[in-house]
Design a protein around this motif. Structure first.
Motif, PDB file in Angstrom:
ATOM      1  N   ALA A 272       0.887  -1.235   0.003  1.00  0.00           N
ATOM      2  CA  ALA A 272       0.153   0.196   0.176  1.00  0.00           C
ATOM      3  C   ALA A 272       0.912   0.790   0.218  1.00  0.00           C
ATOM      4  O   ALA A 272       1.589   1.404   0.999  1.00  0.00           O
ATOM      5  CB  ALA A 272      -0.863  -0.055   1.167  1.00  0.00           C
ATOM      6  N   TRP A 273       0.975   1.577  -0.652  1.00  0.00           N
ATOM      7  CA  TRP A 273       1.957   2.680  -1.010  1.00  0.00           C
ATOM      8  C   TRP A 273       1.328   3.905  -0.519  1.00  0.00           C
ATOM      9  O   TRP A 273       0.394   4.420  -1.340  1.00  0.00           O
ATOM     10  CB  TRP A 273       2.976   3.005  -3.120  1.00  0.00           C
ATOM     11  CG  TRP A 273       3.381   1.431  -3.506  1.00  0.00           C
ATOM     12  CD1 TRP A 273       4.479   1.036  -3.180  1.00  0.00           C
ATOM     13  CD2 TRP A 273       3.117   0.746  -4.079  1.00  0.00           C
ATOM     14  NE1 TRP A 273       4.850   0.535  -4.113  1.00  0.00           N
ATOM     15  CE2 TRP A 273       3.787  -0.151  -4.329  1.00  0.00           C
ATOM     16  CE3 TRP A 273       0.978   0.548  -4.659  1.00  0.00           C
ATOM     17  CZ2 TRP A 273       3.357  -1.375  -5.345  1.00  0.00           C
ATOM     18  CZ3 TRP A 273       0.758  -0.777  -5.268  1.00  0.00           C
ATOM     19  CH2 TRP A 273       2.266  -1.488  -5.562  1.00  0.00           C
ATOM     20  N   ASP A 274       2.205   5.038   0.557  1.00  0.00           N
ATOM     21  CA  ASP A 274       2.212   6.279   0.905  1.00  0.00           C
ATOM     22  C   ASP A 274       2.419   6.985  -0.984  1.00  0.00           C
ATOM     23  O   ASP A 274       3.388   6.919  -1.386  1.00  0.00           O
ATOM     24  CB  ASP A 274       2.438   6.701   1.745  1.00  0.00           C
ATOM     25  CG  ASP A 274       2.886   5.480   2.909  1.00  0.00           C
ATOM     26  OD1 ASP A 274       1.728   5.845   3.123  1.00  0.00           O
ATOM     27  OD2 ASP A 274       3.586   5.951   2.921  1.00  0.00           O
ATOM     28  N   ASN A 275       1.099   7.169  -0.952  1.00  0.00           N
ATOM     29  CA  ASN A 275       0.647   8.588  -2.084  1.00  0.00           C
ATOM     30  C   ASN A 275       1.677  10.364  -2.146  1.00  0.00           C
ATOM     31  O   ASN A 275       2.348  10.173  -3.229  1.00  0.00           O
ATOM     32  CB  ASN A 275      -0.622   9.133  -2.504  1.00  0.00           C
ATOM     33  CG  ASN A 275      -1.446   7.891  -2.906  1.00  0.00           C
ATOM     34  OD1 ASN A 275      -1.111   7.019  -3.536  1.00  0.00           O
ATOM     35  ND2 ASN A 275      -2.434   8.362  -2.197  1.00  0.00           N
ATOM     36  N   GLY A 276       1.745  10.385  -0.797  1.00  0.00           N
ATOM     37  CA  GLY A 276       2.528  12.003  -0.815  1.00  0.00           C
ATOM     38  C   GLY A 276       1.649  12.873  -1.604  1.00  0.00           C
ATOM     39  O   GLY A 276       0.590  12.705  -1.903  1.00  0.00           O
ATOM     40  N   PRO A 277       2.201  14.332  -1.018  1.00  0.00           N
ATOM     41  CA  PRO A 277       1.047  15.509  -0.581  1.00  0.00           C
ATOM     42  C   PRO A 277       1.361  15.256  -3.083  1.00  0.00           C
ATOM     43  O   PRO A 277       0.050  16.110  -2.551  1.00  0.00           O
ATOM     44  CB  PRO A 277       2.064  16.443  -0.080  1.00  0.00           C
ATOM     45  CG  PRO A 277       3.486  15.849  -0.061  1.00  0.00           C
ATOM     46  CD  PRO A 277       3.073  14.689  -0.024  1.00  0.00           C
TER      47      PRO A 277
END
Lengths: 383, 180
Positions: B42-47
């Protein structure tokens, strides 16, 4: 003549249990920005970059290709080491030694929180023919090693528990650590058994984070603002992959890696010539096993030394003043990066509350975790 | 003495090489080891990508500007990889653009052959430079509603979106681009 090479800049995000606010790009960008500022350089000054990434932990095939942007390395020489951060450090060290360039950058990253099926991923690293069909837990493999190590060295489970108490308490005063807490020996000894003799609290939890280091040749160091910390020795080794015939009672990979590093650094008596160490303690017993492999303590002496307080921050030979993996987290390929940055901060006198007195030479030792037999060592010094 | 491939006769190959057939493997005539890895992330998208995906759900394309090089970058990023500085303002760009490059593909994304003769439409992915973003800044998508043979580099196209209720904050919230 062998060139001297120094770490002139370091940057880290610190270590956190999860990092949902940033992607790996922003995480690395933060560490890189800090490291370049710390060294007083810009990416255009860098001759070569080395990133550290393992596809299965990143969740991308050919993860290398995603490295350049956040390091300012677009269209620059860059390659990726699918190993430990200290192996990347060795690559950058050799690039400078070879005369290819005067400034090189090393990067490492952990987004362990993004791996939803960690146990399956570690199982996928085991031999598909001879072990995987048996479906052993990776903690069980570690516990088998712990049993053999304790039996052959005479160290005890209680002494392993003391390592947990020490390291997680050290982490309380390290702003970069996430798993700091104040435990009693009893808490550790009575945490639920995972694979006997390993209890839940004997096992490091994971953490996310990024570390970037800037390396420079001696000639270049003069013109840079970053305070140099010299790489005196470096070594790495991998034992056979065969679980069936590997050495179970000692960490022979780290023994060999450290001998390589000691020889390079001209160190004959590590306990006397080195002041402190940051070493892999992903499992509590690993700190003891690694200390003996490094020759800091004789076989069977590490547990007693921990019990006697020798490895405390105030002790004669502080070990994992940062909190180690038990206190800061297990960070996959970034493991050596965590060790190296904590050593650099100590040697520069920037370790805050956990600052050690008389820190002149420090040793960083990493391990790639179950099921590997890969370890790497870096010896860093102020002079 | 070594023998080159050219010198190896058919007879020599038959005498020295036994190739496995698909039946040998499926029928368990040979010993095999199988394992299906369970790899979930579950990759963190970031801002930057996080906002990009959220705006896709709104039916909009958003970019980010670097005031130093003046590039308006899509997909947006929090730092300019060329100037090595944080990017500045968010900029909405149009959902139309120009075909930078494209392909008429007779294989699908797994390199499986498409039944083109049987009437299946070839895949026609393209890089589309987005109106309002800097030259060379594009997104990867699909072209449709046109005979593949008539797609041209430089062609003007516009996005066809999923219905608002069906959007999920993904690049597939745009169904495809079509000529305008």
């Amino acid at each position: 003549m062998v060139k001297r090479v120094a770490i002139v800049g370091v940057g880290t995000t610190g270590f956190r249990a999860t990092t949902p606010d940033v992607s790996y790009r922003e995480l690395t960008y933060e560490a890189a920005t800090k490291a370049y500022l710390n060294a007083g350089i810009e990416p255009k000054d860098v001759g070569a970059f080395v990133s550290t990434a393992e596809d299965f932990t990143e969740g991308y095939s050919i993860a290398d290709e995603y490295s350049p942007d956040q390091l300012g390395a677009v269209l620059k020489p860059i390659h990726t080491v699918p190993g430990d951060f200290i192996q990347s450090l060795a690559n950058a060290y050799m690039i400078i030694q070879s005369g290819f360039c005067d400034i090189a950058v090393v990067q490492g990253l952990s987004k362990a929180s993004n791996m939803l099926t960690k146990s399956d991923m570690i199982t996928f690293a085991t031999c598909p023919f001879t072990w995987r069909p048996l479906k052993e837990s990776h903690h069980a493999i570690a516990a088998m090693e712990m049993n053999r190590f304790l039996q052959s060295s005479g160290n005890t489970r209680e002494q392993c528990a003391k390592v947990v108490v020490k390291n997680r308490r050290n982490a309380l005063n390290n702003p970069r650590a996430v798993h700091g807490t104040n435990l009693s020996l009893d808490d550790v000894l009575h945490s639920e058994i995972v694979s006997h003799p390993l209890g839940r609290l004997d096992i490091a939890q994971y953490a996310d984070g990024a570390v970037v280091c800037v390396l420079a040749s001696e000639e270049k160091v003069q013109s840079l603002k970053g305070e140099p910390i010299w790489i005196k020795g470096i070594g790495w080794a991998t034992e056979t992959s065969a679980l069936e015939s590997r050495t179970w009672d000692e960490a022979v990979y780290l023994k060999v890696a450290s001998q390589m590093a000691y020889k390079m650094a001209g160190i004959r008596s590590p306990r006397k010539e080195i002041d402190f160490a940051e070493i892999n303690d992903e499992y509590s017993y690993k700190e003891l096993q690694h200390l003996e492999a490094l020759g800091i303590f004789a076989k069977g002496e590490s547990g007693k030394s921990v019990e006697a307080g020798l490895t405390e921050i105030t002790g004669e030979f502080p070990v994992n003043a940062s909190g180690g993996n038990l206190g800061c987290g297990a960070t996959l390929e970034l493991d050596g990066g965590h060790k190296v940055i904590e050593i650099v901060l100590q040697l520069r006198g920037q370790a805050g509350t956990n600052q050690l007195k008389n820190a002149r030479t420090g040793l960083a030792a990493s391990w790639r975790g179950v099921p590997t037999t890969t370890g790497a060592v870096a010896i860093l010094a102020k002079e | 003495m070594t023998i080159s491939n050219k010198q190896m006769t058919k007879e020599m190959i038959e005498k020295t090489v036994t190739s496995l057939s698909r039946e040998d493997v499926i029928g368990n005539k040979v010993i095999t080891s199988k394992w299906e890895p369970k790899l979930q992330y579950a990759w963190d998208n970031g801002p930057a990508i996080g906002r990009y995906l959220a705006e896709l759900k709104n039916g909009k394309l958003i970019a980010k500007k670097c005031r130093k090089c003046n590039r308006i970058m899509i997909p947006p990023r929090m730092f300019c990889e060329l100037c090595w500085r944080p990017t500045d303002e968010w900029v909405y760009v149009k959902d139309s653009g120009t075909v930078n490059t494209f392909v008429i593909s007779h294989v699908d994304w797994k390199a499986g052959r498409l039944d083109i003769k049987g009437g299946v439409r070839p895949f026609t992915p393209a890089v589309i430079e987005i109106d309002g973003a800097s030259e060379g800044m594009g997104i990867l998508h699909m072209i449709d509603e046109i005979d593949p043979q008539k797609i041209k580099i430089g062609m003007k196209v516009k996005a066809i979106w999923k219905k608002p209720a069906e959007r999920e904050g993904a690049i597939t919230d745009i169904l495809y681009f079509k000529p305008r």
